[in-house]
Write a protein that holds these residues in place. Structure first.
Motif, PDB file in Angstrom:
ATOM      1  N   GLN A  46       0.859  -1.181   0.000  1.00 46.77           N
ATOM      2  CA  GLN A  46       0.000   0.000   0.000  1.00 46.77           C
ATOM      3  C   GLN A  46       0.897   1.233   0.000  1.00 46.77           C
ATOM      4  O   GLN A  46       1.227   1.786   1.040  1.00 46.77           O
ATOM      5  N   PRO A  48       1.557   4.849  -0.112  1.00 46.43           N
ATOM      6  CA  PRO A  48       0.762   6.070   0.047  1.00 46.43           C
ATOM      7  C   PRO A  48       1.321   7.241  -0.744  1.00 46.43           C
ATOM      8  O   PRO A  48       0.653   8.264  -0.907  1.00 46.43           O
ATOM      9  N   ALA A  49       2.568   7.087  -1.240  1.00 54.18           N
ATOM     10  CA  ALA A  49       3.215   8.205  -1.927  1.00 54.18           C
ATOM     11  C   ALA A  49       4.331   7.685  -2.819  1.00 54.18           C
ATOM     12  O   ALA A  49       4.827   6.565  -2.647  1.00 54.18           O
ATOM     13  N   ALA A  97       2.174   5.977 -11.518  1.00 53.36           N
ATOM     14  CA  ALA A  97       1.388   6.511 -10.397  1.00 53.36           C
ATOM     15  C   ALA A  97      -0.072   6.107 -10.533  1.00 53.36           C
ATOM     16  O   ALA A  97      -0.714   5.684  -9.559  1.00 53.36           O
ATOM     17  N   LEU A 102      -2.647   6.512  -7.461  1.00 54.10           N
ATOM     18  CA  LEU A 102      -2.150   7.784  -6.941  1.00 54.10           C
ATOM     19  C   LEU A 102      -2.245   8.865  -8.018  1.00 54.10           C
ATOM     20  O   LEU A 102      -2.183   8.566  -9.212  1.00 54.10           O
ATOM     21  N   SER A 117       0.367  15.849  -1.448  1.00 55.85           N
ATOM     22  CA  SER A 117      -0.197  14.930  -0.462  1.00 55.85           C
ATOM     23  C   SER A 117       0.227  13.493  -0.678  1.00 55.85           C
ATOM     24  O   SER A 117       0.265  12.697   0.265  1.00 55.85           O
ATOM     25  N   HIS A 118       0.552  13.132  -1.923  1.00 52.85           N
ATOM     26  CA  HIS A 118       0.932  11.752  -2.222  1.00 52.85           C
ATOM     27  C   HIS A 118       2.310  11.673  -2.862  1.00 52.85           C
ATOM     28  O   HIS A 118       2.565  10.781  -3.675  1.00 52.85           O
ATOM     29  N   GLY A 119       3.182  12.604  -2.469  1.00 53.09           N
ATOM     30  CA  GLY A 119       4.554  12.548  -2.943  1.00 53.09           C
ATOM     31  C   GLY A 119       4.969  13.789  -3.696  1.00 53.09           C
ATOM     32  O   GLY A 119       4.231  14.769  -3.794  1.00 53.09           O
ATOM     33  N   THR A 172      -2.551  18.455   4.433  1.00 56.80           N
ATOM     34  CA  THR A 172      -2.531  17.680   3.191  1.00 56.80           C
ATOM     35  C   THR A 172      -1.122  17.218   2.835  1.00 56.80           C
ATOM     36  O   THR A 172      -0.953  16.366   1.955  1.00 56.80           O
ATOM     37  N   PRO A 174       2.339  15.097   3.199  1.00 58.60           N
ATOM     38  CA  PRO A 174       2.485  13.686   3.587  1.00 58.60           C
ATOM     39  C   PRO A 174       2.781  13.520   5.076  1.00 58.60           C
ATOM     40  O   PRO A 174       3.560  14.279   5.654  1.00 58.60           O
ATOM     41  N   TYR A 178       4.296   8.132   5.732  1.00 58.78           N
ATOM     42  CA  TYR A 178       4.282   8.022   4.273  1.00 58.78           C
ATOM     43  C   TYR A 178       5.693   7.867   3.722  1.00 58.78           C
ATOM     44  O   TYR A 178       5.905   7.185   2.720  1.00 58.78           O
ATOM     45  N   ALA A 182       6.634   4.798   1.323  1.00 58.28           N
ATOM     46  CA  ALA A 182       6.536   5.299  -0.045  1.00 58.28           C
ATOM     47  C   ALA A 182       7.353   4.450  -1.014  1.00 58.28           C
ATOM     48  O   ALA A 182       8.230   3.668  -0.625  1.00 58.28           O
TER      49      ALA A 182
END
Length: 408
Positions: A46, A48-49, A97, A102, A117-119, A172, A174, A178, A182
């Motif tokens: 999983q 997240p980033a 991504a 993502l 927020s996701h990298g 927002t 990371p 994360y 990541a």
């Protein structure tokens, strides 16, 4: 966190050992069975980033944030206009991504309208691994070399947590966890090699700089690891000798051109670099034992695309879509989007071809969105291009992996 990773490594060891016992038959490739066992028996990661480091092959706006937009017709196929990418549409990193659910990565240097927020993407078009100097590097290369990208990541990691704690919109950014969970992607090295040729080095001289280049590469990976990075996804360099940018710029004899029209000496330098990069990845697996490393053979994927282009629905794989003039529709002094004044009006003289979806090369240096889509499909669906041959969505489980040998 450390104990959970050790547990995953132990589970993987049991799976691989089981594979060895059950499938120890003559001439059986353990990579295939290991891949099947791991992909079937362990849960998906999983991520997240994503934090990306690289050059123009994965730059989503870093260089253009510094020096202005990538001029039209860049971006026409997907974004409807310039989106910081030197391509008609999406890059491999965009598709990667998306495959993980993502959003597309924003460039760290792009302060306007970005969402981290996701990298974040630290890549910059023209970037090299070795820092740019007036002694070793000609003009037109980015000052955002890999060591600078590493420093940017360190700053982002530290500052994002300080600012995030202020709450509100800043939440927002990371979370700290994360960074540990990541995916860290790397796609860089091509410009270090092409620079050598620009400085009139021979192929043997270009090969001679590789150890120094890779020593600096390893330094950045160790720095990211020291800050908690644990899953590394490392692309080797593609067949540079198949790019119009290289083919048009260097004299070649007939004997130095392969049956697909690519420059043998230049591709030889790329393959040498890739072999040494793979050795480095194997070394880092042992040294950074809590990390998971995947080496991605981009060279073989891209060369296969060029070799089988017509079979795959592409046309004239070495002819540029967006360019002008010459054998390859490429003029280095009039690159994609270049304009000139005619009768008092500015016109684009290096424009897009009518159908980029059937072209492999976009602007003489970079691939089209259609080519990038084919490339990511191979990465996601053909584990033989990965070492170890474990899918992207399970790449966090391969810490401590050693490439298995063929049974005899």
């Amino acid at each position: 966190m450390k104990s959970s990773r050790l547990l995953r490594s132990a589970k993987l060891g049991i799976i691989i050992l089981t594979t060895l016992v059950l499938f120890a038959t003559p001439n059986l490739c353990l990579e295939r069975t290991t891949s099947q066992s791991v992909n079937d028996q362990v849960e998906e990661c999983q991520f997240p980033a994503i934090f990306n480091f690289g050059d123009s092959n994965s730059d989503t706006g870093g260089l253009t944030a510094l020096y202005g937009p990538a001029h039209p017709p860049n971006g026409i196929t997907f974004f409807g206009g310039s989106a910081g990418r030197f391509c008609d549409g999406r890059l491999v990193i965009d598709f990667l991504a998306g495959s993980l659910g993502l959003p597309y990565l924003n460039a760290y240097l792009n302060s306007i309208g970005s969402n981290f927020s996701h990298g974040a993407n630290f890549a910059s078009a023209g970037a090299t691994i070795r820092p740019q100097t007036t002694i070793y590097f000609p003009k037109d290369y980015s000052p955002i070399s890999l060591n600078v990208q590493s420093a940017e990541f360190s700053t982002f990691h530290t500052r994002s947590q300080v600012v995030r704690n202020q709450g509100g919109f800043f939440e927002t950014l990371p979370r700290e966890d994360y960074f540990a969970n990541a995916l860290y992607t790397f796609d860089i090295g091509q410009n270090d090699l092409s620079t050598g040729y620009k400085l009139n080095m021979s192929t043997e001289q270009v090969k001679a700089i590789v150890p120094d280049v890779l020593a600096l590469y390893a330094k950045t990976i160790r720095a990211v690891y020291a800050q908690g990075g644990r899953t590394f996804w490392i692309h080797n360099v593609g067949p540079m000798g198949c790019l119009p940018y290289m083919l048009d710029g260097y004299p070649l004899t007939d004997a130095q051109v392969d049956k697909f029209g690519c420059a043998i000496p230049i591709n030889e330098a790329a393959q040498f670099y890739n072999a040494k990069l793979k050795e480095l990845v194997e070394q880092l697996r042992k040294e950074l034992s809590l990390a998971a490393f995947t080496y991605v053979d981009i060279y073989s994927i891209k060369y296969t695309l060029i070799a089988r282009a017509e079979e795959l629905g592409f046309e004239e794989p070495l002819v540029t879509c967006c360019g002008t003039g010459g054998k390859y529709n490429f003029d280095n002094s009039m690159r994609c989007g270049s304009t000139k004044i005619v009768d008092g009006k500015k016109i684009v003289v290096a424009n897009s071809c009518k159908n980029p979806s059937i072209k492999v090369i976009w602007d003489g240096i970079h691939y089209t969105e259609a080519a990038n889509k084919w490339i990511i499909d191979q990465i996601l669906n053909n584990a033989s291009y990965l070492d170890p041959p474990v899918s992207l969505k399970r790449a966090c489980h391969v810490s401590g992996y050693q490439t298995p040998l063929f049974l005899s």
